[in-house]
Design a protein around this motif. Structure first.
Motif, PDB file in Angstrom:
ATOM      1  N   VAL A   1       0.855  -1.192   0.000  1.00  0.00           N
ATOM      2  CA  VAL A   1       0.000   0.000   0.000  1.00  0.00           C
ATOM      3  C   VAL A   1       0.886   1.236   0.000  1.00  0.00           C
ATOM      4  CG1 VAL A   1      -1.781   1.304   1.204  1.00  0.00           C
ATOM      5  CG2 VAL A   1      -1.862  -1.204   1.208  1.00  0.00           C
TER       6      VAL A   1
ATOM      7  N   SER B   1      -4.284   6.550   0.263  1.00  0.00           N
ATOM      8  CA  SER B   1      -3.663   5.234   0.180  1.00  0.00           C
ATOM      9  C   SER B   1      -4.079   4.548  -1.107  1.00  0.00           C
ATOM     10  CB  SER B   1      -4.063   4.361   1.376  1.00  0.00           C
ATOM     11  OG  SER B   1      -3.592   4.928   2.589  1.00  0.00           O
TER      12      SER B   1
ATOM     13  N   LYS C   1      -8.113  -6.906  -0.961  1.00  0.00           N
ATOM     14  CA  LYS C   1      -8.501  -5.520  -0.727  1.00  0.00           C
ATOM     15  C   LYS C   1      -8.461  -4.746  -2.032  1.00  0.00           C
ATOM     16  CE  LYS C   1      -6.627  -5.477   3.980  1.00  0.00           C
ATOM     17  NZ  LYS C   1      -5.627  -4.840   4.887  1.00  0.00           N
ATOM     18  N   LYS C   2      -9.364  -3.779  -2.162  1.00  0.00           N
ATOM     19  CA  LYS C   2      -9.335  -2.836  -3.269  1.00  0.00           C
ATOM     20  C   LYS C   2      -9.189  -1.448  -2.676  1.00  0.00           C
ATOM     21  CE  LYS C   2     -11.712  -1.281  -7.454  1.00  0.00           C
ATOM     22  NZ  LYS C   2     -12.894  -1.459  -8.342  1.00  0.00           N
ATOM     23  N   ILE C   3      -8.026  -0.818  -2.967  1.00  0.00           N
ATOM     24  CA  ILE C   3      -7.731   0.495  -2.393  1.00  0.00           C
ATOM     25  C   ILE C   3      -7.283   1.396  -3.538  1.00  0.00           C
ATOM     26  CG2 ILE C   3      -6.457   1.743  -0.619  1.00  0.00           C
ATOM     27  CD1 ILE C   3      -5.843  -0.936   0.708  1.00  0.00           C
TER      28      ILE C   3
ATOM     29  N   ARG D   1     -13.990   4.546   0.022  1.00  0.00           N
ATOM     30  CA  ARG D   1     -13.618   3.612   1.076  1.00  0.00           C
ATOM     31  C   ARG D   1     -12.918   2.374   0.518  1.00  0.00           C
ATOM     32  NH1 ARG D   1     -18.998   3.378   5.009  1.00  0.00           N
ATOM     33  NH2 ARG D   1     -18.995   5.595   5.626  1.00  0.00           N
ATOM     34  N   GLN D   2     -12.131   1.770   1.381  1.00  0.00           N
ATOM     35  CA  GLN D   2     -11.516   0.497   1.032  1.00  0.00           C
ATOM     36  C   GLN D   2     -12.586  -0.569   0.852  1.00  0.00           C
ATOM     37  OE1 GLN D   2      -8.042  -0.829   3.396  1.00  0.00           O
ATOM     38  NE2 GLN D   2      -9.208  -2.696   3.797  1.00  0.00           N
ATOM     39  N   GLU D   3     -12.461  -1.386  -0.171  1.00  0.00           N
ATOM     40  CA  GLU D   3     -13.439  -2.435  -0.449  1.00  0.00           C
ATOM     41  C   GLU D   3     -12.824  -3.810  -0.250  1.00  0.00           C
ATOM     42  OE1 GLU D   3     -15.402  -1.979  -4.242  1.00  0.00           O
ATOM     43  OE2 GLU D   3     -15.019   0.182  -4.224  1.00  0.00           O
TER      44      GLU D   3
ATOM     45  N   TYR E   1      -5.146  -2.053  -8.370  1.00  0.00           N
ATOM     46  CA  TYR E   1      -5.580  -1.633  -7.038  1.00  0.00           C
ATOM     47  C   TYR E   1      -6.200  -2.764  -6.219  1.00  0.00           C
ATOM     48  CZ  TYR E   1      -5.354   2.654  -9.819  1.00  0.00           C
ATOM     49  OH  TYR E   1      -4.960   3.643 -10.686  1.00  0.00           O
TER      50      TYR E   1
END
Length: 320
Positions: A113, A125, A179-181, A186-188, A302
């Motif tokens: 990240v 991020s 994670k999807k950032i 918001r982070q998914e 991502y």
């Protein structure tokens, strides 16, 4: 395997035979991963003004400053280490590193990240997967939309290898989901674990009068690594499947033609355009290009599991 200094062309014959004398290997140029170019880039003061070191596989050289790295015939490789300039702000992303292995080096790709603090107030991020591939980058990156549209995927290639061979090891986080950032919103959570991946296809490409680029798939060699492998596996081999494999039992989604989320290239006009894979080539067809990518994460831009690692060394093609 003895390391060799290779001439600046796409492939340099290593001239290795197996015991039967029927198999020949060709090391990709800089495929021994021993030589690295280093870029020293100072990021903008608004995000801290730090110096970032970006590593690229290629003839040893140090480049200082924020000039874009232009595709160079001395090495066909590029990495996910990139420089971005968005609204006048210079920022670097680093997820690929050289690492000592024996008397030489290998490449280590990491999913991590990247964090940015603007004027010490705004935290952003972004998840970055580590990858190394044949091709280039339309640098500097000027935005986060359509990340594949910034990558020049593949290089000219007209041979018909039987397999791809390399040394590798892996470290997976074991997390059940990814994670999807993206840096926005918001982070998914994305269902399913994250796996390192090698993706190789041979294509026959052509360009129409309007500058659109099309391709037929000549051969396919794709593999995902689903568990941690702490010790080096040498001479790992993935065979190429030639022709139409659409009828193959248990055909994986990633093996299918890449149209919905295409890779990009630069056409004869200098424009970045998608490569539309419109069909399967005959099994005896001669390719015009090879696409080869190693990545620490498989889920796309991502998306991944921070902490995944993928080491690669001695990348070569096998001929029978």
């Amino acid at each position: 395997m003895m390391k060799k200094i290779l001439l600046p062309c796409l492939l340099a014959a290593a001239g290795l035979l197996n015991a039967s004398g029927q198999e020949r290997e060709e090391m990709l140029n800089c495929g021994d991963m021993d030589r690295w170019l280093t870029r020293d880039v100072k990021e903008s003061l608004v995000i801290g003004g730090n110096h970032k070191i970006l590593h690229e596989v290629g003839p040893e050289k140090v480049i200082e400053g924020d000039e874009p790295l232009i595709f160079n015939a001395s090495s066909p490789w590029r990495t996910s280490n990139v420089m971005a300039k968005v609204s006048g702000v210079t920022k670097c992303s680093t997820s690929v590193f050289p690492e000592v292995r024996g008397h030489g080096k290998c490449v280590r790709m990491e999913t991590l990240v990247e964090r940015v603090k603007v004027l010490g107030l705004i935290n952003i991020s972004v998840l970055a997967g580590g990858s190394i591939y044949l091709g280039g980058v339309d640098e500097p990156i000027k935005g986060t939309k359509n990340p594949l549209g910034k990558l020049i995927m593949g290089v000219p290639f007209t041979k018909r290898p039987a397999a791809l061979r390399f040394d590798y090891k892996t470290k997976l986080t074991g997390e059940p989901d990814r994670k999807k950032i993206t840096g926005f919103g918001r982070q998914e959570t994305v269902a399913g674990p994250d796996y390192p991946e090698v993706y190789m296809v041979l294509q026959k490409r052509w360009e129409d009068a309007d500058g659109n680029v099309y391709a037929k798939r000549v051969a396919t060699a794709i593999r995902r690594f689903t568990k941690t492998q702490p010790d080096w596996v040498n001479d790992y081999t993935v065979k190429l499947e030639y022709g139409d494999i659409s009828g193959k039992k248990n055909l994986a989604d990633i093996e299918q033609l890449k149209n919905d989320d295409p890779y990009y290239t630069r056409n004869s006009r200098g424009e970045m355009v998608p490569i539309r894979e419109i069909g399967w080539a005959a099994s005896d067809e001669t390719p015009t290009h090879v696409v080869l990518r190693f990545s620490s994460s498989h889920g796309g831009a991502y998306i991944g599991s921070p902490g995944n690692k993928f080491w690669i060394d001695n990348v070569r093609f096998v001929y029978e």
